[in-house]
Design an enzyme around this catalytic site. Structure first.
Site, PDB file in Angstrom:
ATOM      1  N   GLU A 116       0.824  -1.214   0.000  1.00 44.94           N
ATOM      2  CA  GLU A 116       0.000   0.000   0.000  1.00 44.94           C
ATOM      3  C   GLU A 116       0.859   1.264   0.000  1.00 44.94           C
ATOM      4  O   GLU A 116       0.404   2.327   0.419  1.00 44.94           O
ATOM      5  CB  GLU A 116      -0.960   0.016   1.206  1.00 44.94           C
ATOM      6  CG  GLU A 116      -1.835  -1.202   1.364  1.00 44.94           C
ATOM      7  CD  GLU A 116      -2.865  -1.412   0.244  1.00 44.94           C
ATOM      8  OE1 GLU A 116      -2.934  -0.569  -0.665  1.00 44.94           O
ATOM      9  OE2 GLU A 116      -3.568  -2.437   0.285  1.00 44.94           O
ATOM     10  N   HIS A 140      -2.616   1.637   8.775  1.00 43.97           N
ATOM     11  CA  HIS A 140      -3.685   0.822   8.181  1.00 43.97           C
ATOM     12  C   HIS A 140      -3.804  -0.491   8.942  1.00 43.97           C
ATOM     13  O   HIS A 140      -2.801  -1.172   9.151  1.00 43.97           O
ATOM     14  CB  HIS A 140      -3.358   0.553   6.707  1.00 43.97           C
ATOM     15  CG  HIS A 140      -4.246  -0.475   6.069  1.00 43.97           C
ATOM     16  ND1 HIS A 140      -5.620  -0.353   6.029  1.00 43.97           N
ATOM     17  CD2 HIS A 140      -3.963  -1.637   5.446  1.00 43.97           C
ATOM     18  CE1 HIS A 140      -6.134  -1.404   5.406  1.00 43.97           C
ATOM     19  NE2 HIS A 140      -5.150  -2.206   5.053  1.00 43.97           N
ATOM     20  N   HIS A 142      -6.836  -3.895  10.186  1.00 42.84           N
ATOM     21  CA  HIS A 142      -8.025  -4.675   9.824  1.00 42.84           C
ATOM     22  C   HIS A 142      -8.852  -5.022  11.069  1.00 42.84           C
ATOM     23  O   HIS A 142      -8.985  -6.201  11.401  1.00 42.84           O
ATOM     24  CB  HIS A 142      -7.605  -5.987   9.139  1.00 42.84           C
ATOM     25  CG  HIS A 142      -6.890  -5.848   7.836  1.00 42.84           C
ATOM     26  ND1 HIS A 142      -6.296  -6.923   7.191  1.00 42.84           N
ATOM     27  CD2 HIS A 142      -6.664  -4.770   7.031  1.00 42.84           C
ATOM     28  CE1 HIS A 142      -5.746  -6.523   6.056  1.00 42.84           C
ATOM     29  NE2 HIS A 142      -5.940  -5.212   5.939  1.00 42.84           N
ATOM     30  N   GLU A 170     -17.467  10.537  23.581  1.00 44.62           N
ATOM     31  CA  GLU A 170     -16.218  11.227  23.248  1.00 44.62           C
ATOM     32  C   GLU A 170     -15.805  11.099  21.778  1.00 44.62           C
ATOM     33  O   GLU A 170     -14.876  11.777  21.348  1.00 44.62           O
ATOM     34  CB  GLU A 170     -15.103  10.748  24.174  1.00 44.62           C
ATOM     35  CG  GLU A 170     -15.459  11.122  25.603  1.00 44.62           C
ATOM     36  CD  GLU A 170     -14.322  11.059  26.583  1.00 44.62           C
ATOM     37  OE1 GLU A 170     -13.237  10.593  26.209  1.00 44.62           O
ATOM     38  OE2 GLU A 170     -14.536  11.473  27.729  1.00 44.62           O
ATOM     39  N   HIS A 211     -12.666  -4.315   4.076  1.00 42.60           N
ATOM     40  CA  HIS A 211     -11.200  -4.474   4.100  1.00 42.60           C
ATOM     41  C   HIS A 211     -10.579  -3.946   5.400  1.00 42.60           C
ATOM     42  O   HIS A 211      -9.971  -4.713   6.149  1.00 42.60           O
ATOM     43  CB  HIS A 211     -10.586  -3.784   2.876  1.00 42.60           C
ATOM     44  CG  HIS A 211      -9.103  -3.894   2.798  1.00 42.60           C
ATOM     45  ND1 HIS A 211      -8.406  -4.002   1.620  1.00 42.60           N
ATOM     46  CD2 HIS A 211      -8.148  -3.908   3.770  1.00 42.60           C
ATOM     47  CE1 HIS A 211      -7.112  -4.102   1.878  1.00 42.60           C
ATOM     48  NE2 HIS A 211      -6.929  -4.029   3.174  1.00 42.60           N
TER      49      HIS A 211
END
Ligand code: 2HA
Ligand code: ZN
Length: 273
Positions: A116, A140, A142, A170, A211
């Site tokens: 990525e 990133h 999952h 919050e 994803h």
């Protein structure tokens, strides 16, 4: 000088390890990058070697030309980073034009930076510009609950942001700009990177349907805490939706506005309409 003793390296390894323990990084899932400060790069330059070739990024990112990034390796497992940082991580150097990169440290048994990389570098480029250089981390992961919700909520920024904001008082304070949503796309290329970077102009959190999630932040604690907050809210929503008669009461749009006023944050009013 020992690159592994640097604070940024310790911070990077710490959130990678904690993210793995949270269950956010099965197998080689997820990736992380940090834009190294000039004074940090200066201190560790003795560890770098310049024998690996430059490769195309795929899109030009001129405003991060000449910078160094610490990134996870493609196909490497978060579970292994703490045990062996130099095998699983890389420092890359961006060429002056912002068109190419080369590995100058790490990936000691071979490999490439994260699949990525275009998304990471394009997000860094956008955030460096918009935050006057404050944001340095793109993360990133999952997490299961937020991914589960992409199968049942409309894939729209407002619908997602509102539902998640409602789950913990919050949340609107932690991410008042809301959450951007990318429909399902093939990962790992410039196309998804462009769509993500466009949303990063408005948001610090961007979801990839079915994803995972991306965030941008200033430091490791904030990046980790941001995903922790979103995922906890998602977990609460999954529990709420799993109960037979759903929500009986909730935090309203006006409540969210009131929280924003009380905590001096600028809520994204477009998402409350
Ligand atoms: O395998 O998470 O998006 C790493 C990823 C790709
Ligand atoms: Zn992923």
């Amino acid at each position: 000088m020992d690159i592994l003793k640097e604070d940024f390296m310790q911070g990077f390894i710490d959130i990678a390890t904690e993210g793995y323990k949270k269950g956010w990084h099965e197998r080689n899932g997820g990736n992380l990058s940090y834009r190294i400060k000039p004074e940090e790069a200066e201190r560790i330059k003795g560890c770098f070697s310049y024998d690996r070739p430059f490769q195309e990024i795929g899109r030009a990112v001129p405003n991060i030309g000449g910078e160094y990034f610490l990134v996870t390796g493609s196909g490497k497992y978060f579970r292994n980073i703490e045990k062996n940082p130099s095998e699983n991580l890389a420092v890359i150097e961006i060429d002056e034009a912002g068109e190419k990169y080369r590995v100058v440290w790490g990936l000691s048994k071979g490999g490439r930076p994260t699949s990525e990389l275009p998304t990471h570098l394009m997000n860094h480029s956008v955030k460096k510009e918009l935050t006057q250089g404050r944001h340095r981390i793109i993360y990133h992961s999952h997490p299961a609950n937020i991914i589960a919700l992409t199968f049942v909520l409309p894939l729209e920024d407002a619908a997602f942001s509102r539902e998640i904001w409602e789950m913990i008082t919050e949340c609107p304070i932690v991410f008042p700009e809301g959450i951007g949503v990318v429909p399902w796309m093939v990962p790992g290329g410039c196309e998804i990177a462009e769509v993500t970077a466009k949303l990063m102009e408005k948001y610090n959190v961007v979801l990839w349907a079915h994803h995972g999630i991306f965030c941008s932040e200033e430091d490791f604690d904030s990046a980790f805490g941001l995903i922790e907050t979103v995922e906890k809210a998602a977990e609460i929503l999954v529990k709420v939706l799993s109960m037979s008669d759903g929500k009986r009461q909730t935090i309203t749009a006006q409540d969210i506005r009131n929280v924003a006023v009380a905590y001096y944050v600028k809520i994204n009013e477009d998402l409350l309409k």
